[in-house]
Write a protein that holds these residues in place. Structure first.
Motif, mmCIF file in Angstrom:
data_model
loop_
_atom_site.group_PDB
_atom_site.id
_atom_site.type_symbol
_atom_site.label_atom_id
_atom_site.label_comp_id
_atom_site.label_asym_id
_atom_site.label_seq_id
_atom_site.Cartn_x
_atom_site.Cartn_y
_atom_site.Cartn_z
ATOM 1 N N ASP A 54 0.869 -1.177 0.000
ATOM 2 C CA ASP A 54 0.000 0.000 0.000
ATOM 3 C C ASP A 54 0.903 1.223 0.000
ATOM 4 O O ASP A 54 1.715 1.398 0.914
ATOM 5 C CB ASP A 54 -0.909 0.017 1.228
ATOM 6 N N VAL A 55 0.773 2.036 -1.036
ATOM 7 C CA VAL A 55 1.613 3.225 -1.177
ATOM 8 C C VAL A 55 0.773 4.456 -0.851
ATOM 9 O O VAL A 55 -0.272 4.681 -1.463
ATOM 10 C CB VAL A 55 2.182 3.345 -2.601
ATOM 11 N N SER A 80 4.019 -3.037 3.464
ATOM 12 C CA SER A 80 3.895 -4.377 2.896
ATOM 13 C C SER A 80 2.493 -4.930 3.130
ATOM 14 O O SER A 80 1.918 -4.760 4.217
ATOM 15 C CB SER A 80 4.922 -5.319 3.531
ATOM 16 N N CYS A 81 1.947 -5.602 2.135
ATOM 17 C CA CYS A 81 0.625 -6.214 2.310
ATOM 18 C C CYS A 81 0.693 -7.387 3.275
ATOM 19 O O CYS A 81 -0.340 -7.923 3.676
ATOM 20 C CB CYS A 81 0.041 -6.649 0.970
ATOM 21 N N THR A 119 6.014 1.264 11.603
ATOM 22 C CA THR A 119 6.343 -0.158 11.658
ATOM 23 C C THR A 119 5.726 -0.802 12.892
ATOM 24 O O THR A 119 5.215 -1.927 12.845
ATOM 25 C CB THR A 119 7.872 -0.353 11.676
ATOM 26 N N LYS A 120 5.736 -0.058 13.986
ATOM 27 C CA LYS A 120 5.181 -0.580 15.239
ATOM 28 C C LYS A 120 3.683 -0.836 15.120
ATOM 29 O O LYS A 120 3.177 -1.879 15.541
ATOM 30 C CB LYS A 120 5.458 0.400 16.381
ATOM 31 N N VAL A 121 2.946 0.102 14.515
ATOM 32 C CA VAL A 121 1.495 -0.080 14.438
ATOM 33 C C VAL A 121 1.109 -1.047 13.323
ATOM 34 O O VAL A 121 0.161 -1.820 13.463
ATOM 35 C CB VAL A 121 0.777 1.276 14.254
ATOM 36 N N GLY A 124 4.812 -4.785 10.422
ATOM 37 C CA GLY A 124 5.331 -5.300 9.154
ATOM 38 C C GLY A 124 6.270 -4.288 8.550
ATOM 39 O O GLY A 124 6.537 -3.220 9.129
ATOM 40 N N ASP A 125 6.786 -4.611 7.368
ATOM 41 C CA ASP A 125 7.770 -3.750 6.719
ATOM 42 C C ASP A 125 7.146 -2.433 6.260
ATOM 43 O O ASP A 125 6.095 -2.415 5.610
ATOM 44 C CB ASP A 125 8.375 -4.465 5.510
ATOM 45 N N VAL A 126 7.820 -1.326 6.587
ATOM 46 C CA VAL A 126 7.389 0.012 6.185
ATOM 47 C C VAL A 126 8.610 0.779 5.691
ATOM 48 O O VAL A 126 9.667 0.751 6.313
ATOM 49 C CB VAL A 126 6.747 0.784 7.361
#
Length: 282
Positions: A54-55, A80-81, A119-121, A124-126
């Motif tokens: 998701d961009v 990342s999805c 990333t915490k919320v 996943g990869d951000v």
């Protein structure tokens, strides 16, 4: 539709509620929505049948230099999805506004803070990238490399979402083609507030030829459908893959911005990243 609309995980969201704006750094404002909610509805258990991300683009990002001088930037966020949660958009806006009167050493420190908090919320990869407002290549308007299907003559009798429309999309499964299609008629409504979400959906595929009229009717059937952006795109992807048996498929929706943010979900059978470009509507 949307069997998860009354899920307990949605009841604590700030979306649809009166809120106060904080102008100093407040990462606790961020809220996540479990991606599993709609994926259970789509029978997506275990390993996902697609790649994607998701961009988001943030147009209202500002902070203070150590001496108090304001800075502004455009931010690109890539989630990342495969992350556990998607980020709820109103909480994201409130969080970004909390940076307005907060001091940071430099833009690198802002990027680092944003990356860590998101990333915490998301769990996943951000990836976060900041651009100067006068030099942001991802926001250059690009020519559309796809066939627009919106000019097809249609008679629409109802506006309730209906995945069964796609049953007649591929009459001849022996006719294998490669196509890039686009419709600017994608509209759905926010799952919580019912506010309209407007978007352009790009569909690239290889497989049995998809009837453009049927596909357009299916896209228009989202018009009164309540679901988050990311969930709509995953629904479109899984429905087309099921009914059309594509050898390869990519669905990329470019939604118009709201509250200084636009959301652009990308799902594909190929392990690629979403392209960096935008449409005039954004």
């Amino acid at each position: 539709m949307s069997l998860y609309q009354n899920a307990d995980e949605l009841k604590t969201l700030v979306l649809g509620k009166t809120t106060d704006y904080k102008s100093e750094y407040a990462p606790e404002l961020l809220q996540g929505v479990p991606r599993a909610l709609n994926r259970e509805d789509l029978d997506l258990d275990g390993e996902l049948p697609f790649y994607g991300e998701d961009v988001w683009y943030g147009y209202e990002l500002s902070w203070l230099e150590p001496g108090g001088k304001p800075k502004v930037a455009v931010a690109e966020f890539r989630f990342s999805c495969n992350s556990v949660n998607l980020v709820e958009s109103k909480s994201f806006k409130l969080y970004l506004n909390s940076l307005n009167q907060s001091r940071f050493a430099d833009s690198a420190a802002v990027e680092k803070t944003l990356t860590e908090d998101l990333t915490k919320v998301a769990q996943g990869d951000v990836t976060v990238t900041l651009f100067d407002v006068d030099d942001c290549p991802p926001l250059a308007i690009s020519a559309i490399d796809a066939v627009k299907i919106d000019d097809i003559d249609l008679t629409i009798d109802g506006f309730e979402f209906d995945r069964e429309i796609l049953k007649t999309a591929c009459a001849d499964t022996s006719d294998i083609v490669e196509e890039k299609l686009v419709s600017h008629l994608l509209k759905s409504n926010c799952l919580i507030t019912n506010q309209p979400d407007w978007g352009s959906v790009y569909i690239s595929y290889k497989g049995p030829a998809i009837n453009h009229k049927v596909l357009l009717s299916y896209i228009i059937s989202f018009r009164m459908h309540n679901e988050f952006h990311e969930q709509c795109v995953e629904r479109i992807y899984t429905d087309i893959m099921e009914f059309c048996q594509c050898q390869s498929l990519t669905v990329f929706a470019r939604y118009t911005r709201r509250g200084g943010l636009d959301i652009n979900p990308y799902r594909s059978s190929e392990n690629n990243t979403a392209p960096r470009n935008r449409t005039l509507r954004q």
